[in-house]
Design a protein around this motif. Structure first.
Motif, mmCIF file in Angstrom:
data_model
loop_
_atom_site.group_PDB
_atom_site.id
_atom_site.type_symbol
_atom_site.label_atom_id
_atom_site.label_comp_id
_atom_site.label_asym_id
_atom_site.label_seq_id
_atom_site.Cartn_x
_atom_site.Cartn_y
_atom_site.Cartn_z
ATOM 1 N N HIS A 1 -37.635 8.212 -27.593
ATOM 2 C CA HIS A 1 -38.051 9.306 -28.484
ATOM 3 C C HIS A 1 -39.422 9.835 -28.086
ATOM 4 O O HIS A 1 -40.218 9.116 -27.482
ATOM 5 C CB HIS A 1 -38.107 8.816 -29.937
ATOM 6 C CG HIS A 1 -36.770 8.407 -30.473
ATOM 7 N ND1 HIS A 1 -35.899 9.315 -31.021
ATOM 8 C CD2 HIS A 1 -36.141 7.207 -30.511
ATOM 9 C CE1 HIS A 1 -34.795 8.681 -31.400
ATOM 10 N NE2 HIS A 1 -34.912 7.397 -31.092
ATOM 11 N N HIS B 1 -32.498 4.874 -24.363
ATOM 12 C CA HIS B 1 -32.732 5.280 -25.764
ATOM 13 C C HIS B 1 -34.241 5.430 -25.989
ATOM 14 O O HIS B 1 -34.971 4.436 -26.088
ATOM 15 C CB HIS B 1 -32.136 4.221 -26.698
ATOM 16 C CG HIS B 1 -32.094 4.621 -28.133
ATOM 17 N ND1 HIS B 1 -31.155 4.175 -29.019
ATOM 18 C CD2 HIS B 1 -32.896 5.443 -28.863
ATOM 19 C CE1 HIS B 1 -31.369 4.683 -30.220
ATOM 20 N NE2 HIS B 1 -32.433 5.466 -30.143
ATOM 21 N N GLU C 1 -30.101 11.804 -30.053
ATOM 22 C CA GLU C 1 -29.568 10.816 -30.988
ATOM 23 C C GLU C 1 -29.094 11.550 -32.234
ATOM 24 O O GLU C 1 -29.889 12.072 -33.015
ATOM 25 C CB GLU C 1 -30.620 9.758 -31.357
ATOM 26 C CG GLU C 1 -30.025 8.658 -32.247
ATOM 27 C CD GLU C 1 -30.981 7.500 -32.505
ATOM 28 O OE1 GLU C 1 -32.181 7.638 -32.185
ATOM 29 O OE2 GLU C 1 -30.534 6.477 -33.028
HETATM 30 ZN ZN LIG Z 1 -33.537 6.061 -31.812
#
Ligand SMILES: [Zn+2]
Ligand SMILES: [Zn+2]
Length: 358
Positions: free
Chosen positions: A11, A9, A66
């Motif tokens: 970004h 996970h 996401e």
């Molecule tokens: Zn996130």
């Protein structure tokens, strides 16, 4: 089985992160990861240049996104294209999950109990899932030092409840990594299990011999183990066959002679993984076997300071005749920063309905 260290996970600048894909990959390689999943909010645009960055840093980048809405965030990985989330409202998330599957991806609930903020609207999961069988995984640990956070404990309990109800759902960790920079908090790793012959024996570049789809398939099948310290793995031996994490022990109801045999449980704690990148205070930890029947076995095990591999073998007792064992997992508990927490846990091994043993 080879276990690859994954961060599932992350970004970049293409959503609300403050790092480029290259900076993210460099940071992940320094932390000993073999693979990362890029999961920007509602975009896959940061994947441009992925192949070259993979080559430079020797780690696999899994394409993902996401799915970010007011009703919750859903991590989706392995997608061949953008999955459009805009038409999915609160009671139609099943259609969204189907769309992810149609694109070759898998879907997981991201940080389902995290309270949002103005910068993170819709973090809390409010979608109504009609078909839990379609959910591939739950991110039960989110953030750094995840095992101490109350919202993650609730997510872990949700996962356990769903296993008890008979669903086969994987569990992962995700740092929700937005920026480079030092943290002194423990970092969690999701290890994905790959068949030995799928990995080339070429040291640091081993991760690049693994196809993205092989990693997705490992998670789809629940071959995962999550930790802030040593790698914990579990294998059952029943009726002369081995059953690794994620597999299903077949029913032996028709064969009483097999049902009378005990199930051997092999537990391994590998303290050599990501050497030098984490530490666990010297102590006596608890290694547990947990199932839908509760905590079945609990052993005292020392933490290792010199990076050894430790193996333990125990036998499973017969479950009560009216309550079949449905699943089993292992957990390592210990004291980290003064708090007694889960240090590691495996995903489940399942028992076919009407199962083994009765
Ligand atoms: Zn996130
Ligand atoms: Zn999120």
């Amino acid at each position: 089985m080879k276990w690859l260290a994954c961060e599932l996970h992350t970004h970049t600048l293409h959503s609300d992160g403050s790092q480029t894909l290259e900076e993210l990959a460099a940071g992940a390689a320094n932390l000993g990861f073999d693979a990362i999943a890029l999961t920007d909010h509602n975009t896959m645009s940061a994947l441009i240049g992925k192949e070259e960055i993979e080559r430079i840093y020797g780690l696999r980048i899994i394409r993902g996104m996401e799915w970010t809405t007011f009703y919750g965030h859903m991590v989706t990985i392995g997608l061949s294209a953008f999955a459009d989330w805009r038409q999915v409202d609160r009671d139609r998330i099943d259609e969204g999950i189907e769309a992810v599957h149609r694109l070759g991806g898998i879907a997981g609930l991201a940080h389902p109990y995290r309270i949002g903020s103005p910068a993170c609207t819709g973090c809390f999961w409010e979608y109504e899932i009609g078909n839990w069988s379609a959910v591939d995984y739950i991110e039960v640990w989110s953030g750094t030092f995840p095992s101490i956070q109350t919202n993650n404990r609730r997510a872990f309990d949700l996962w356990t409840d769903k296993l008890n109800e008979g669903y086969r759902i994987a569990a992962t960790s995700g740092r929700d990594w937005h920026a480079q920079g030092e943290t002194d908090e423990p970092i969690s790793v999701t290890y994905l299990g790959i068949e030995d012959d799928a990995v080339a024996e070429n040291g640091d570049a081993a991760a690049l011999s693994i196809h993205e789809e092989t990693l997705i398939q490992a998670l789809r099948e629940g071959r995962a183990s999550v930790t802030i310290g040593p790698l914990l793995t579990l294998k059952l031996n029943a009726d002369d066959a081995d059953y690794p994490i994620g597999s299903t022990v077949p029913s032996v109801v028709e064969r009483p002679e097999a049902a009378a045999q005990p199930i051997l449980v092999n537990l391994t704690l590998d303290f050599s993984v990501r050497a030098g990148l984490w530490s666990l205070p010297k102590q006596i930890c608890r290694l547990k076997l947990c199932s839908n029947l509760g905590e079945e076995i609990s052993l005292e095990v020392p933490s290792s300071s010199d990076g050894q591999m430790m193996q333990f073998e125990v036998q499973l007792t017969q479950s009560a005749p009216d309550i079949p064992r449905r699943w089993i997992r292992s957990e390592l508990w210990g004291t980290v920063r003064g708090a007694y927490v889960r240090v590691a846990f495996t995903n489940a091994i399942y028992f076919e309905e009407g199962g083994y043993p009765r």
